[in-house]
Design a protein around this motif. Structure first.
Motif, PDB file in Angstrom:
ATOM      1  N   THR A 497      30.400  16.310 -53.161  1.00 34.03           N
ATOM      2  CA  THR A 497      31.620  15.909 -52.463  1.00 34.03           C
ATOM      3  C   THR A 497      31.690  14.392 -52.375  1.00 34.03           C
ATOM      4  OG1 THR A 497      30.504  16.091 -50.322  1.00 34.03           O
ATOM      5  CG2 THR A 497      31.725  18.021 -51.100  1.00 34.03           C
ATOM      6  N   TRP A 579      38.956  21.205 -43.553  1.00 40.40           N
ATOM      7  CA  TRP A 579      37.730  20.614 -44.104  1.00 40.40           C
ATOM      8  C   TRP A 579      38.002  19.251 -44.722  1.00 40.40           C
ATOM      9  CZ3 TRP A 579      37.053  19.873 -49.522  1.00 40.40           C
ATOM     10  CH2 TRP A 579      35.796  19.402 -49.888  1.00 40.40           C
ATOM     11  N   SER A 580      39.116  19.146 -45.424  1.00 40.78           N
ATOM     12  CA  SER A 580      39.421  17.909 -46.152  1.00 40.78           C
ATOM     13  C   SER A 580      40.130  16.878 -45.297  1.00 40.78           C
ATOM     14  CB  SER A 580      40.287  18.238 -47.372  1.00 40.78           C
ATOM     15  OG  SER A 580      40.657  17.078 -48.069  1.00 40.78           O
ATOM     16  N   THR A 603      37.874  11.458 -44.944  1.00 39.57           N
ATOM     17  CA  THR A 603      38.427  12.616 -45.636  1.00 39.57           C
ATOM     18  C   THR A 603      37.456  13.018 -46.731  1.00 39.57           C
ATOM     19  OG1 THR A 603      39.670  11.170 -47.131  1.00 39.57           O
ATOM     20  CG2 THR A 603      40.827  11.998 -45.187  1.00 39.57           C
ATOM     21  N   SER A 605      36.572  15.362 -50.310  1.00 33.36           N
ATOM     22  CA  SER A 605      37.128  15.964 -51.523  1.00 33.36           C
ATOM     23  C   SER A 605      35.982  16.336 -52.451  1.00 33.36           C
ATOM     24  CB  SER A 605      38.085  14.988 -52.226  1.00 33.36           C
ATOM     25  OG  SER A 605      37.417  13.754 -52.505  1.00 33.36           O
ATOM     26  N   PHE A 646      42.320  19.035 -54.072  1.00 31.71           N
ATOM     27  CA  PHE A 646      41.124  18.617 -53.324  1.00 31.71           C
ATOM     28  C   PHE A 646      40.105  17.925 -54.220  1.00 31.71           C
ATOM     29  CE2 PHE A 646      42.970  22.256 -51.153  1.00 31.71           C
ATOM     30  CZ  PHE A 646      43.069  21.791 -49.843  1.00 31.71           C
ATOM     31  N   SER A 648      38.569  14.710 -56.043  1.00 27.05           N
ATOM     32  CA  SER A 648      38.546  13.264 -55.831  1.00 27.05           C
ATOM     33  C   SER A 648      39.029  12.543 -57.083  1.00 27.05           C
ATOM     34  CB  SER A 648      37.121  12.811 -55.489  1.00 27.05           C
ATOM     35  OG  SER A 648      37.054  11.406 -55.434  1.00 27.05           O
TER      36      SER A 648
END
Length: 807
Positions: A497, A579-580, A603, A605, A646, A648
């Protein structure tokens, strides 16, 4: 017979401490029930298997006992009863087994027919072949060597490894047996009664039964034991004798469990203030008074604890809990059920997810094709004695059973679940993953017990065990290209992530990637986004879904609108957004602002997407009293999920990024693995031992530790994962010469000159959560300033492992 006599020296008598695999094949789930050939148990190693896998690939010959069992339904004389009387007689009115009004026990409905034979086997043309076979029964014993008979008998009556595994888990959850307070001063009646050492002479003095016999240690009375919960057991003769003699002689021992090892004897106290299993330290002395010499006795029957575990292991509890439920019967490859071992549903759900052909890549590695020969899997090419404790072998054993359909039973005639007459209760079709549970969880404080555990935690622990086994046995894995390292199974689920941090002081942005790959996406359920829809207003809560009696069901139907608690619904998209979405983080230190602390908005992703994404929904939250509380909520899961939003994308146009921190020059900080010994860090022996315990070679572990500073096990493990297939991974390191001054010079120069060792040790002791190598790296990065080094450590915790690897 000559062949058997020539192999008689390859036999030994099994003791209570031997692991005897007499109820299941070590490689497959074949058992004495599954085929007319049953299984064969080696009389030297006591490992049971099917014929095809009975001998090692480099083995010569061996002697075995074949065990074949079949379950035959008892014929009960028909009674002339009206339909109403028949229905009433079959109706269950008590929560019990083997009692009037309760569920019928297996013993009441079926009997087990057993047959045995002595088998000589040898390797011929690359396969196992039977060279001689003689039926083993009372008539044929006289013609066989005595040693062979003793060995075969010890295997047949042994409780077996499967029961021993369950018994060990049961004992972990149970209170240890106390020493009886009556043992030291137990009354002894000198009545001249002597007990024969021949088991054939033992019988209950009340009923004449020859099973489940208990010897009173005071007066030598032999009586039957109590009945078990399923209706089986003894005549209560021993307990009745205790009551008839005025409760003066409370201690008894089960005949057939006595050996020279006092721990195997099954002792019991009938005294009201004990009334349970006990230990009797002077048991050998008390038995000697009755003519029993413990060093000449062998175990011939199962203890009470072993019988209890066996009953729990074989009884089909799902036939009780699901009786009368309308279910859809399915069967076939990939549709094979797993037996609940007692609170093992957490494990079974994970195994069905991973190994039942849901993940084709894992099925290709560990499973097989539908209706294929499950004995030919490449991971079964190891000695039978190694199979029960081999992680890769046991994983393949389980996956082959799930994907092949070899143990799938016939479909029931209707969709209504029945009781013991159902094929699902037949041991021929029931798969109990005990060996897998043991080999995975035996070293874990929680997973080795019989208690309920968390499925997500077990999944991650299973990935760890598989990764280590696959790294250590990479050459054994199928479908591996020559000269390449097969990917780890966990890589199918691995993802990273990216965290986007916006500084509250100047709105500059910092991107950080997670330091290690994750295999599980844990999502919080945002109850503030929950809604109540028409489809959930009349839905039962999980508690209300429990089966109700006819009367309760009628009452519940009439009052359903008044009593049903409304269950809200949260969409899966809501959980992903939560979550994001923005999360406030306080107290972050920002190096570009002279290490000032400011809050930030974060945040999350995905840096990359895994091949398969496993999601855990966090259904528990802390209540107002700080106790976990389960969320009663429905999750609306769509059939298709689009995660592109979601992903990045990195820094965007117009974003002002936080300046990159100036890291120490890699050329000045790197310690090459092939550097002279005087320039290499001192290897911590404890860290080296931990890595070697995971199955890696000594040279490879040393290389990893040298690369990461000498003592950081986690960083070394990551380095091993990335470099274990390097051509020089297992090559020895350069040896120290006399001019290097031994290890002392390496210790002084483990990192760069100018680092004060006194400051290093002071920071290690003060901070308490960083290693020596990490503190040295921080001091070097901050020119030796202790206060700045501490700040540097805390602000680099996320990337610290990768930084150490780089130097």
């Amino acid at each position: 017979m000559d062949v058997i006599e020539s192999l008689a020296s390859k036999c030994r008598v099994a003791t209570a401490h031997d692991g005897v695999l007499n109820s299941e094949c070590a490689f497959t789930f074949h058992s004495p029930y599954t085929s007319p050939k049953g299984i064969v148990v080696n009389l030297l190693t006591f490992v049971g298997s099917v014929e095809e896998l009975a001998l090692p690939h480099d083995g010569d010959a061996g002697l075995f006992v074949r065990i074949v069992k079949s379950r035959v339904e008892k014929t009960v004389p028909e009674k002339e009863e009206s339909c109403e009387e028949t229905a009433l007689s079959k109706k269950v009115t008590k929560l019990g087994v083997g009692v009037e009004g309760g569920f019928a026990s297996e013993d009441e409905k079926f009997e087990t027919v057993c047959s045995y034979s002595i088998v000589a086997m040898a390797r011929a043309d690359g396969s196992c072949a039977v060279t001689a076979e003689v039926p083993y029964n009372e008539d044929s014993k006289s013609a066989l060597p005595t040693g062979v008979c003793l060995s075969a008998d010890s295997v047949i009556v042994h409780s077996g490894m499967v029961v021993v595994i369950d018994l060990a888990a049961w004992e972990l959850d149970d209170v240890p047996k106390p020493v009886s307070k009556y043992a030291a001063d137990l009354p002894f009646v000198d009545n001249g009664v002597a007990v024969s050492p021949d088991p054939n002479q033992w019988k209950c003095e009340k009923s004449g039964s020859t099973e489940n016999l208990w010897l009173n240690l005071s007066d030598g009375y032999i009586g039957g034991g109590r009945k078990n919960w399923d209706g089986s057991g003894g005549s209560n003769g021993a307990l009745d004798h205790f009551n008839d003699t005025g409760n003066h002689y409370p201690l008894v021992v089960k005949l057939g469990t006595i050996t020279q090892d006092p721990d195997t004897a099954d002792c019991y106290s009938y005294a009201p203030d004990e009334d349970g299993p006990v230990k009797i330290p002077n048991l050998a002395h008390l038995l000697q008074k009755r003519g029993i010499l413990v060093n000449q006795m062998q175990k011939t029957v199962k203890s009470t604890a072993e019988l209890e575990v066996e009953l729990n292991a074989t009884y089909a509890f799902d036939a009780i809990t699901e009786k009368g439920a309308d279910l859809i019967p399915v069967n076939g490859p990939g549709l094979q059920g797993l037996q609940n071992l007692g609170n093992s549903c957490y494990m079974n759900s994970v195994l069905q997810l991973l190994l039942s052909n849901t993940i084709p890549e894992l099925a290709s590695r560990y499973g097989t094709f539908p209706k294929a020969d499950i004995t030919t899997h490449p991971l079964f090419k190891l000695p039978p004695s190694d199979a029960p404790n081999d992680v890769l072998c046991q994983t393949a054993k389980l996956s082959c059973a799930l994907t092949s359909g070899a143990f799938v039973g016939p479909l029931p005639p209707s969709a209504t679940v029945t009781d013991a007459a159902s094929p699902s209760t037949d041991p021929k079709y029931r798969i109990a993953p005990r060996m897998f549970k043991h080999v995975i969880g035996k070293d874990h404080v929680d997973f080795r017990t019989g208690q309920q555990q968390d499925a997500a935690q077990y999944l991650q622990y299973l990935f760890e065990k598989l990764d280590r086994a696959e790294l250590a046995g990479s050459s054994r894995l199928p479908n591996k290209e020559a000269g390449t390292s097969p990917p780890l199974s966990s890589n199918l689920f691995a993802f990273q992530t990216t965290s986007r941090l916006v500084c509250s002081a100047d709105n500059k942005i910092k991107y950080q990637n997670s330091s290690a790959a994750e295999t599980l996406l844990s999502l919080r359920i945002p109850m503030d986004a929950a809604v109540v829809s028409d489809s959930t207003e009349n839905a039962d809560t999980p508690e209300q879904k429990l089966q109700k009696s006819e009367k309760e069901q009628t009452t519940a139907t009439a009052k359903s609108k008044e009593t049903v608690e409304v269950v809200p619904t949260v969409t899966f998209q809501n959980c992903l957004d939560s979550w994001s979405g923005n999360t406030a983080i306080d107290g972050l230190r920002w190096p570009h602002l002279q290490n000032e602390t400011h809050s930030a908005l974060q945040t999350l992703s995905f840096t990359n997407f895994p091949r398969y994404l496993i999601v855990q929904m966090q259904r528990y939250e802390l209540g107002a009293d700080w106790t976990p509380k389960k969320l009663e909520v429905n999750i609306d899961m769509p059939e298709h999920i689009d995660l592109n939003g979601f992903k990045s994308s990195g820094p965007l146009d117009g974003e002002i990024l936080v300046p990159e921190e100036e890291e120490p020059s890699s050329s000045s900080n790197t310690t090459p693995v092939d550097a002279p010994p005087s320039q290499q860090p001192v290897i911590d022996e404890g860290a080296l031992g931990q890595l070697m315990d995971m199955g890696f070679s000594m040279n490879g572990c040393k290389r990893a530790l040298v690369k990461v500073g000498g003592s950081d096990v986690e960083a070394a493990m990551n380095w091993i994962f990335e470099h274990n297939m390097d051509p020089d991974f297992n090559d020895p390191l350069p040896e120290a010469d006399s001019s290097s001054g031994g290890g002392g010079g390496g210790a002084a120069a483990s990192l760069e000159d100018g680092v004060d060792e006194g400051v290093v040790m002071s920071l290690v002791d003060t901070l308490g959560c960083f290693t020596v190598d990490q503190v040295k790296a921080a001091l070097k990065a901050t020119d030796g300033a202790a206060d700045r080094a501490a700040d540097w450590l805390f602000s680099h915790m996320v990337s610290l492992t990768h930084y150490l690897i780089s130097i």
